[in-house]
Scaffold this active site. Structure first.
Site, PDB file in Angstrom:
ATOM      1  N   HIS A 178      -3.804   2.187  -4.899  1.00 12.06           N
ATOM      2  CA  HIS A 178      -3.199   2.163  -3.386  1.00 12.06           C
ATOM      3  C   HIS A 178      -1.690   1.847  -3.781  1.00 12.06           C
ATOM      4  CE1 HIS A 178      -6.123   2.466  -0.329  1.00 12.06           C
ATOM      5  NE2 HIS A 178      -7.037   1.835  -1.363  1.00 12.06           N
ATOM      6  N   ASP A 218       1.035  -1.229  -0.013  1.00  5.29           N
ATOM      7  CA  ASP A 218       0.034   0.120   0.026  1.00  5.29           C
ATOM      8  C   ASP A 218       0.764   1.190  -0.014  1.00  5.29           C
ATOM      9  OD1 ASP A 218      -2.387   1.794   0.313  1.00  5.29           O
ATOM     10  OD2 ASP A 218      -3.376   0.066   1.072  1.00  5.29           O
ATOM     11  N   GLU A 222     -10.615   1.156  -4.557  1.00  9.56           N
ATOM     12  CA  GLU A 222     -10.464   2.638  -4.426  1.00  9.56           C
ATOM     13  C   GLU A 222      -9.645   3.294  -5.454  1.00  9.56           C
ATOM     14  OE1 GLU A 222     -11.522   3.568   0.081  1.00  9.56           O
ATOM     15  OE2 GLU A 222      -9.400   2.670  -0.203  1.00  9.56           O
TER      16      GLU A 222
END
Ligand SMILES: [Zn+2]
Length: 690
Positions: free
Chosen positions: A272, A195, A328
């Site tokens: 990410h 991440d 996301e």
């Protein structure tokens, strides 16, 4: 849960109904997660050092069993080495027609003998775990109550996810958690290995992932994320982070496998990925570091990179599932990137969502070619799900349900019941968390099979998982505090038949296990000191405005609408979290501005509303409040005007802002504006007028 459902997706027969442990409680000592059937016999088995055991396992399986038995508090010896007949038997048997899962087991304890039987080593392992929980110190030795147990899991996938990117946790710590997870029959450890906050796994082909992307300029995620968000070379001054070497990973995988746990690796894509794009900026749309979070999907080098990384990941992790994140993606750079736009045209894709779907499909084909199965967060549904993908449903259950309706498997992990980074008790009594309120009882109440599914569809629920994101969890002790005892509740959701569950019984066992965990060197939340829900939320409040119409001079936000237009006068006050469906959220310029119509001129003595602050997600107390009254709804007389500076530093706070006095009118207006220096949400749950 109906009998029909359980018959269908656990594959059990009706005869087991009504044989649950709950009907035959063993008060003093018991097993978590609760077994399918557990009946108390008469007397106790005396468990002593040098108790001889026999097994039909041979070779490395027999050696594995010997190591597994070391988790018991006494030393057992193989019968052939002892000068006595065996008193403990652990046998592999043919698969049972009734207990069809290979993880099933039976455990029989009489004063004379202990017998564990299963059709696989994992079943034997779980039998030993249950036996271990039944062992009780007695004098200088131990006893086990006479008992007959038949047990089988509800779900094949029983998971826990640990985020090792936001804060890195060392190998020894992960092993310690594996020990406890195995005790509670969790069988998947999902490691969120990559991440923005740091890349955590050595990849031979891309050394900069661990020379640079694993190290950052701040130890604590919160200050780093709110600060410069820089990466630093390994070993340089002020560089914090870490990673698992290939050797570390092999060691963890082996350690977990010995305990019947599969480690599921997660490599995030397409988003990410700031840390990757800082180390290899040519894989981003801009070509520069610190500009993008998403890989450039138009660039073939992105696929070369991802496939090379996944090849090394597959060499290290035998897991059927390889988790590719998928969540996301911002996708904004894709809209103007020539390479991404060319890909969209060439492949006739439906915009940037089609581009995300293109990447997931291509990666899925790659994984499938290598005999693996793609698992991703529910955003992988965007633009069309890859043909064989399994969805991990986190934004509620909808993603999982959509996957199931199209014939895919799903792992349920909705934020509402499975996100252990939220507060587990009254926030004012807890270390800072990301927000939310997820007490033990709410985890326990979760049912991963929504009632809307047919029995056929219910089989596609592969299981359930708890997720521990670690943005606000910088230390190993804090991880344990957030994990335990909530993971016990999740384990019982995942393993036990719904008919066998009982909250009071589980709560008693959880208190016992908290003591056990503490004695074993863990740092659980002290369940015995739990405060519980916000008192105001427990029963409706009666007052003059209850049921009266509310006119919104400024709108509430539709994402936090609570019960809509009637919400602020429905008599229902919120719990500790703003997302519980009772708190209404305001983010427009004027924030909260409502007029309550009491329908006739009324004597009023107090007007009150509650507000909460959860600084992490930008929810703040109001900076100014005006309460006013009117006869005609046009001309208002102020009763209270109050301004107070709001401190961003307070992580969590609750405040009632109330006017007391004497006034008369038909209309009451309540306005609450943000402090201009602290721009964020305002939430309230009820305008109480007396
Ligand atoms: Zn691009």
């Amino acid at each position: 849960m109906t009998i029909r459902n359980r018959y269908t997706y656990v594959g059990l027969f009706l005869w087991v109904i009504g044989m649950c442990f709950a009907a035959h409680p063993i008060k003093a000592q018991s097993v978590t997660p609760v077994p399918l059937k557990m009946e108390r016999g008469t007397g106790f088995f005396q468990l002593l050092d040098d108790t001889p055991y026999e097994t039909n396992l041979r070779g490395k399986d027999a050696r594995w069993l010997a190591r597994t038995l070391r988790s018991l508090p006494v030393r057992l010896i193989p019968a052939e080495q002892a000068d006595a007949s065996p008193r403990l038997t652990l046998r592999l048997t043919d698969a049972s027609a009734v207990l069809s899962s290979p993880e099933s087991y039976t455990l029989s304890v009489t004063p004379e003998h202990i017998r564990v039987e299963a059709s696989s080593v994992s079943g034997l392992f779980y039998g030993v775990q249950s036996l271990g929980q039944l062992v009780t110190p007695a004098g200088t030795g131990f006893t086990v109550p006479a008992v007959e147990v038949e047990d089988t899991p509800r779900f094949a996938y029983r998971g826990f996810m640990l985020d090792v990117s936001r804060h890195f946790f060392p190998k020894a710590f992960v092993k310690k958690q594996i020990d406890a997870l195995a005790r509670y029959k969790i069988n998947r450890l999902h490691l969120h290995l990559t991440d923005a906050a740091g890349w955590r796994i050595e990849i031979k082909k891309y050394p900069r992932l661990t020379d640079l992307a694993a190290w950052r300029s701040g130890a604590n995620w919160k200050s780093w994320w709110n600060g410069d968000r820089r990466y630093l070379p390994e070993g340089s001054e002020g560089a914090f982070g870490g990673y698992y070497t290939r050797e570390d990973i092999r060691e963890l995988v082996d350690y977990a496998r010995e305990r019947c746990i599969t480690i599921v690796p997660e490599i995030e894509m397409p988003s990410h990925s700031e840390e990757v794009l800082a180390a290899y900026p040519e894989l981003s749309c801009s070509g520069e570091p610190y500009k993008n979070a998403d890989f450039c999907v138009g660039n073939e080098r992105t696929f070369t990179f991802l496939e090379n990384v996944l090849t090394e990941v597959m060499q290290l992790f035998p897991s059927e599932y390889i988790h590719i994140g998928g969540d996301e993606a911002g996708m904004s750079a894709w809209k103007t990137c020539p390479k991404c736009q060319k890909r969209i045209r060439d492949e006739h894709l439906d915009g940037v969502e089609g581009l995300q779907s293109y990447l997931i499909h291509r990666i899925e084909k790659f994984l499938n070619r290598h005999g693996r199965h793609l698992l991703g967060w529910d955003e992988i549904l965007k633009g069309g799900l890859a043909p064989h993908a399994t969805v991990m449903s986190w934004r509620g259950e909808e993603g999982g349900l959509a996957a199931i309706r199209s014939g895919h498997r799903a792992v349920m992990t909705p934020g509402s019941h499975c996100y252990f980074d939220g507060y587990q008790d009254a926030p004012s009594t807890q270390p800072e968390a990301i927000g939310g309120y997820l007490p033990l009882q709410k985890v326990y109440a979760y049912n991963p099979v929504p009632a809307t599914l047919t029995s056929q569809q219910a089989r596609l629920v592969d299981g359930v998982q708890a997720n521990l994101w670690t943005e606000y969890i910088p230390t190993p002790e804090h991880v344990e505090y957030m994990m335990y005892p909530r993971i016990l509740a999740l384990a019982e959701v995942a393993w036990s038949a719904p008919e066998c569950k009982s909250w009071p019984d589980f709560h008693r066992r959880a208190l016992h296990e908290v003591d056990w965990l503490r004695a074993a060197g863990y740092h659980p939340f002290d369940l015995s000191k739990e405060v519980g829900p916000r008192p105001a939320s427990l029963q409706p409040v009666d007052h003059l405005a209850r049921g009266k119409k509310v006119h919104y001079n400024a709108p509430y936000n539709l994402s936090y609408r609570a019960a809509g237009d009637g919400s602020l006068t429905d008599g229902l006050q919120g719990d500790w979290t703003y997302s519980d469906g009772r708190w209404q959220g305001f983010i427009s310029k004027d924030r909260l501005d409502v007029t309550v119509d009491l329908e006739q001129p009324t004597d009023i003595h107090t007007v009150s509303a509650s507000f909460l602050q959860v600084a992490g997600p930008d929810v703040f107390l109001p900076g100014s409040v005006t309460i006013s009254v009117s006869d005609d709804g046009i001309h208002f007389t102020p009763l209270l005007q109050r301004t107070a500076a709001v401190s961003k530093q307070l992580a969590v706070q609750y405040q009632d802002i109330t006017w007391h006095g004497s006034a008369r009118g038909r209309f009451v207006r309540y306005q609450a504006k943000a402090d201009p220096a602290v721009s964020g949400w305002i939430f309230t749950d009820e305008i109480i007028i007396r």
